[in-house]
Design an enzyme around this catalytic site. Structure first.
Site, mmCIF file in Angstrom:
data_model
loop_
_atom_site.group_PDB
_atom_site.id
_atom_site.type_symbol
_atom_site.label_atom_id
_atom_site.label_comp_id
_atom_site.label_asym_id
_atom_site.label_seq_id
_atom_site.Cartn_x
_atom_site.Cartn_y
_atom_site.Cartn_z
ATOM 1 N N TYR A 440 0.846 -1.206 0.000
ATOM 2 C CA TYR A 440 0.000 0.000 0.000
ATOM 3 C C TYR A 440 0.875 1.248 0.000
ATOM 4 C CZ TYR A 440 -3.291 3.589 1.352
ATOM 5 O OH TYR A 440 -4.023 4.732 1.372
ATOM 6 N N GLU A 441 1.945 1.219 0.823
ATOM 7 C CA GLU A 441 2.873 2.353 0.853
ATOM 8 C C GLU A 441 3.481 2.598 -0.533
ATOM 9 O OE1 GLU A 441 6.276 1.477 3.153
ATOM 10 O OE2 GLU A 441 7.302 3.335 2.660
ATOM 11 N N LEU A 442 3.914 1.495 -1.165
ATOM 12 C CA LEU A 442 4.551 1.617 -2.489
ATOM 13 C C LEU A 442 3.558 2.102 -3.542
ATOM 14 C CD1 LEU A 442 7.071 1.245 -4.154
ATOM 15 C CD2 LEU A 442 6.495 -1.168 -4.426
#
Length: 527
Positions: A440-442
């Site tokens: 999700y961060e990426l």
């Protein structure tokens, strides 16, 4: 004159050939197998007074001692006092032969050469002769010793028959270059009802007549002479020529007379390095318009060759570009083109160094903040090596998930906040690290880079990656972008190519290395 030379040459050949056939004086003799051969000794003046002594012929071969020849032991070998005949000679006849009569002896070494089945002659038995072109070429097929047995004589050139006659024949002509080749005289003998062949071969080389060379004019074929109208000009034409060669100027044109052009009647002749030179001068008084752009030709000639040299007068202030000026312009243009190409190549190769030098020179600083993480050796690289170099040495500020995100807080909100403040996203490509917890961060960071264009991506390949299927689909869109490859054993220095390329992709910043920082990084084990 030519007939006299021809007669003397013919006579000399006959005398030489006859003397060789009467007495075999050579010590080492080459003969070809399958042909008749003889050895004959001529007695000295002292031996003639004592011809009652017994004549003895003997032979030795290798380590074998001399053994007396017995003609009755072989029908091929006959002895007639001073002459030993072979009908014909064979390979086992090779060896040393001795003639002995009283105190007088004569010894020969006989080398028997195997016949070449693919040629009408043997190279080792060829006699060479050079003949000057246009001089008398004489091939005399005559063999006085075997004359009484000769049935037919044939002449071959390069093993192709060109003439045939009874007993003997001769070929005489003015030599041409096409006459060069191998000439073989083949004598057909009949003795006791058997047919034998005797071969004599000459290698004829046709060369230039050293006493009469083709005349050659010295200097370029076309000469451009810059003149001013009204001035006097001398044109000098020089040639390497023979004594009786003719040299002259030609400068007339139909329905045109040149009253101001005069050829000197006297020629200048001199000898240099054993060669004869000749020159003639053409004088042009008060050059006018009619003399410009016109061919003044100098010609040297003899019976066999002609050479021509041209002179063209050009006005000094003419807009025509002379050959030397044109060549200088071409050379300068080529040199400038090469210099430009070299400059472009250098700029392409060292573009990273040039950009970094420009940033340092201008003192630009675009930095805000940046961030990213990893695992194992990759983790050490992401959270230790990169921050150590980029933060402590080069002065950048990094945001790393494991270090800078406060546990238990609003993680998603903090990630978005940090991304909005960052100018670069550094992604260390690692299959082991890309898990569900960081996707999700990426994905959020890639959305900023690909859709909103607010951040630029920097890809670092820590270990070789051949399969990108483990990456998010949006990141595959970037795999054609430039990827930096980390090689620990080659990228330890701050001045290495890896750090230079990374700085090239980072925002411009005035670099102030940290105090006490070593110029060599900690060693990471190779992947």
């Amino acid at each position: 004159m030519h007939y006299r030379e021809l007669f003397l040459t013919f006579l000399a050949l006959i005398v030489k050939s006859t003397s060789e056939e009467i007495c075999i004086s050579r010590h080492n003799i080459n003969v070809i197998e399958g042909e008749p051969f003889y050895l004959k000794h001529c007695l000295s003046s002292l031996a003639h007074g004592n011809e009652t002594n017994t004549i003895r012929w003997s032979k030795s071969h290798g380590s074998h001692v001399l053994a007396k020849l017995n003609p009755r032991s072989s029908p091929r070998i006959t002895v007639h006092n001073y002459i030993l005949e072979f009908w014909p000679v064979e390979l086992n006849d090779q060896g040393s032969y001795r003639f002995q009569m009283g105190n007088e002896t004569k010894e020969w070494t006989l080398n028997v050469i195997k016949r070449d089945e693919h040629s009408c002659f043997s190279e080792k038995l060829v006699k060479s002769k050079k003949v000057a072109v246009k001089k008398a070429l004489l091939i005399n097929c005559k063999n006085s010793y075997y004359e009484k047995w000769i049935n037919k004589t044939s002449l071959y050139k390069n093993c192709e028959k060109i003439d045939e006659n009874y007993k003997s024949l001769s070929m005489v002509k003015n030599a041409e270059f096409t006459d060069q080749g191998y000439y073989s005289c083949i004598f057909s003998l009949i003795r006791n009802g058997k047919l034998y062949n005797v071969t004599q071969t000459f290698n004829i080389t046709i060369c230039e007549d050293l006493n009469n060379k083709n005349p050659v004019l010295l200097g370029p074929k076309t000469n451009y002479v810059a003149v001013e109208l009204g001035e006097d000009v001398e044109l000098n034409c020089s040639a390497l020529a023979n004594k009786n060669d003719v040299i002259y100027w030609s400068f007339w044109k139909e329905n045109e007379s040149y009253t101001n052009v005069h050829e000197e009647k006297e020629k200048t002749t001199w000898i240099s390095e054993g060669k004869q030179h000749v020159s003639i001068i053409l004088r042009i008084k008060k050059v006018d318009e009619k003399n410009l752009n016109f061919l003044f030709n100098c010609t040297v000639t003899n019976e066999g060759s002609t050479d021509i040299q041209s002179f063209i007068l050009l006005r000094k202030d003419s807009t025509d570009i002379s050959n030397p000026v044109f060549m200088r312009g071409m050379i300068i243009s080529v040199l400038i083109s090469v210099a430009v190409v070299c400059l472009v190549v250098v700029c392409v190769i060292y573009r990273v160094d040039l950009v970094l030098f420009y940033r340092h020179l201008m003192g630009r600083d675009e930095t805000l903040t940046d961030c990213h993480p990893e695992n194992g050796e990759e983790y050490a690289f992401a959270v230790e090596t990169l921050p150590k170099v980029l933060e402590k040495h080069f002065g950048y500020k990094l945001c790393i998930f494991e270090r800078d995100i406060v546990p238990g807080g609003a993680v998603i909100d903090e990630i978005h906040s940090l991304i909005e403040k960052s100018r670069r996203l550094i992604i260390v490509l690692s299959k082991s690290y890309i898990g569900n917890e960081v996707r999700y961060e990426l994905e959020s960071e890639l959305h900023e880079a690909l859709v909103e264009r607010k951040i630029k991506i920097i890809l670092i390949e820590f270990t070789p990656v051949s399969d990108f299927t483990f990456l998010p689909q949006s990141l595959e869109l970037l795999k054609s972008h430039r990827v930096l490859r980390w090689k620990a054993e080659e990228t330890l220095s701050y001045n290495s190519r890896f750090w230079k390329n990374l700085l090239y992709l980072m925002p411009a910043k005035t670099i102030k290395p940290g105090q006490g920082e070593s110029e060599i990084l900690p060693v990471l084990s190779a992947p």
